[in-house]
Design a protein around this motif. Structure first.
Motif, short mmCIF file in Angstrom:
data_model
loop_
_atom_site.label_atom_id
_atom_site.label_comp_id
_atom_site.label_asym_id
_atom_site.label_seq_id
_atom_site.Cartn_x
_atom_site.Cartn_y
_atom_site.Cartn_z
N ASN A 188 -28.68 53.12 16.69
CA ASN A 188 -29.45 53.57 17.86
C ASN A 188 -30.11 52.40 18.58
N PHE A 189 -30.28 51.28 17.87
CA PHE A 189 -31.03 50.15 18.43
C PHE A 189 -30.18 48.90 18.63
N TRP A 190 -29.02 48.84 17.96
CA TRP A 190 -28.13 47.69 18.07
C TRP A 190 -26.99 47.98 19.03
N GLN A 191 -26.62 46.99 19.82
CA GLN A 191 -25.44 47.08 20.67
C GLN A 191 -24.62 45.81 20.50
N PRO A 192 -23.32 45.86 20.77
CA PRO A 192 -22.49 44.66 20.64
C PRO A 192 -23.10 43.47 21.37
N GLY A 193 -23.14 42.35 20.68
CA GLY A 193 -23.77 41.16 21.24
C GLY A 193 -25.16 40.91 20.69
N ASP A 194 -25.82 41.98 20.20
CA ASP A 194 -27.14 41.84 19.60
C ASP A 194 -27.01 41.29 18.17
N GLU A 195 -28.08 40.67 17.70
CA GLU A 195 -28.09 40.23 16.31
C GLU A 195 -28.30 41.44 15.40
N LEU A 196 -27.54 41.48 14.32
CA LEU A 196 -27.69 42.52 13.31
C LEU A 196 -27.95 41.84 11.98
N GLN A 197 -29.16 42.03 11.44
CA GLN A 197 -29.51 41.40 10.17
C GLN A 197 -29.41 42.42 9.04
N LEU A 198 -28.66 42.06 8.01
CA LEU A 198 -28.52 42.91 6.84
C LEU A 198 -29.07 42.17 5.63
N ASN A 199 -30.15 42.71 5.07
CA ASN A 199 -30.76 42.14 3.87
C ASN A 199 -30.30 42.97 2.68
N LEU A 200 -29.49 42.34 1.81
CA LEU A 200 -28.92 43.05 0.67
C LEU A 200 -29.84 43.04 -0.55
N LEU A 201 -30.99 42.35 -0.42
CA LEU A 201 -31.97 42.31 -1.51
C LEU A 201 -33.34 42.73 -0.96
N PRO A 202 -33.43 43.93 -0.41
CA PRO A 202 -34.65 44.31 0.32
C PRO A 202 -35.87 44.51 -0.56
N ASP A 203 -35.67 44.73 -1.84
CA ASP A 203 -36.81 45.01 -2.72
C ASP A 203 -37.22 43.80 -3.56
N LEU A 204 -36.64 42.64 -3.25
CA LEU A 204 -36.95 41.43 -4.00
C LEU A 204 -37.64 40.41 -3.10
#
Length: 393
Positions: A244-260
């Motif tokens: 809903n908030f990301w569109q092509p060209g925007d940065e998309l950050q994925l944190n695979l260790l969110p609880d550490l």
């Protein structure tokens, strides 16, 4: 020619609910739908069990050019009101996450409640009926359908958005709005999986079906929920939400260790368990199939912790907290749960949902520029807007 007090175009969630409310007021109501079955989207939502409301439904969970528009309807018909209704019908449901209610057995149970409400209220539903033209009359509207002409005093457009065209979704509601001179805001697929670049898709192909808890962030908004790797890219609640908030060209950050706190975690591990292989630790934190992909990019994770430099750990942390899937777009309306954008809410009364410039014309549900987060919010807006309009049509 047949005459009704109210004609509702669209036998989905908002349309059926509005029909029952109007019928109980003594109005002669007809619901039209071009599909061969009512409530198709209800039946397929939530994996066939329909997340029909969220007790935390509030304006902050909706996107709209006018964020205040939904306040009135949500206050007048709340999630608790809808839960009270399904309780009276004996619906069995479960709370999968705090406030998120799903049918325990099947979405058919919920649809049957809506159809029963329509029957009890005296509302008629006609399927396989498409509207060809709509004309404004002095005292209402004339509709030409594939099965004849119908006149009504109030016309309610509950046609939904563009998502999942295989279920019959179309832009008909927007066409009606434009016919009467209403402003329609740009639309795009919402709550939708994200696709990735071909080379990365090939690299991650072994992960199809693997789920990992992440924090997805874009344009200052974050969601901490599961992500699912698919054969086309990435999906799951975290990705649907961030779409809903990301569109092509925007940065998309994925944190695979969110609880550490990864820097503290790995440095402590290096001190406390110097002989332990980093790969062994990663297998405790992440799915093993994913760790195999990590090993392709960072082959030194097989080393004992004591042999890893601070630069190694910094690279490891960057890799996992800013995992680059190389997104390039979304799967579009084909799999989108809803449509973002739609009819400008400034054209419609937030109290009655009647068009400000055309007396007797109403718009409710997803066709409007009101889009909820994932989690039952869009269904709640369907009930709330349908209820509100049903008091006035």
């Amino acid at each position: 020619m047949e005459t009704f007090d109210v004609v509702i175009i669209g036998a989905g969630a908002s349309g059926l609910f509005c029909a029952a409310q109007a019928g109980y007021r003594g109005r002669k109501v007809l619901v039209l739908d071009h599909a061969n079955k009512a409530g198709k989207k209800i039946l397929m939502s939530g994996g066939g069990r329909c997340n029909f409301t969220n007790l935390d439904a509030a304006p902050k969970h909706f996107l709209s050019a006018n964020p205040h528009f939904c306040i009135s309807a949500l206050k007048r018909y709340t999630p608790n009101d809808f839960v009270e209704l399904v309780d009276r019908h004996g619906l069995e449901y479960v709370e999968k996450a705090p406030g998120q209610y799903f049918c325990q057995h099947s979405a058919k149970d919920l649809l049957n409640i809506l159809l029963t409400e329509c029957e009890w209220s005296g509302s008629e539903i006609r399927l396989d009926t498409s509207v060809k033209t709509i004309n404004k009359r002095d005292q209402g509207f004339s509709l030409i359908t594939n099965k004849g002409e119908i006149e009504c005093e109030s016309l309610v457009v509950a046609t939904g958005g563009l998502s999942i065209p295989t279920l019959g979704a179309s832009g008909f509601g927007y066409q009606i709005a434009e016919q009467f001179g209403l402003k329609v805001l740009p639309r795009r697929a919402s709550l939708v999986p994200i696709t990735i670049q071909p080379a990365m898709k090939e690299k991650l192909s072994t992960l199809s079906g693997v789920s990992v808890d992440i924090e997805a962030s874009a344009n200052g908004v974050s969601f901490k929920e599961p992500m699912l790797f698919t054969h086309r890219g990435i999906s799951g609640p975290a990705i649907l939400q961030i779409s809903n908030f990301w569109q092509p060209g925007d940065e998309l950050q994925l944190n695979l260790l969110p609880d550490l706190n990864p820097e503290e975690h790995f440095k402590t591990l290096r001190n406390d368990k110097p002989k332990r292989a980093l790969e062994t630790e990663l297998n405790q934190l992440l799915p093993k199939r994913f760790v195999e992909v990590v090993k392709q990019d960072l082959p030194w994770i097989t080393k004992p912790m004591a042999e890893l430099s601070n630069d190694n750990l910094a690279e490891l942390i960057q890799y996992h907290t800013h995992f680059d899937v190389q997104p390039n777009g979304t799967e579009g309306y084909r799999t989108a749960e809803v449509t973002l954008g739609g009819i400008d809410t400034n054209e419609v009364s937030s109290k009655t949902f009647e068009c400000n410039s055309v007396k007797g014309l109403y718009f409710i549900g997803e066709v409007l520029d009101v889009t909820g987060w994932l989690g039952g919010y869009n269904f709640q807006f369907a009930w709330s807007s349908g209820f509100a309009a049903g008091q006035f049509v």
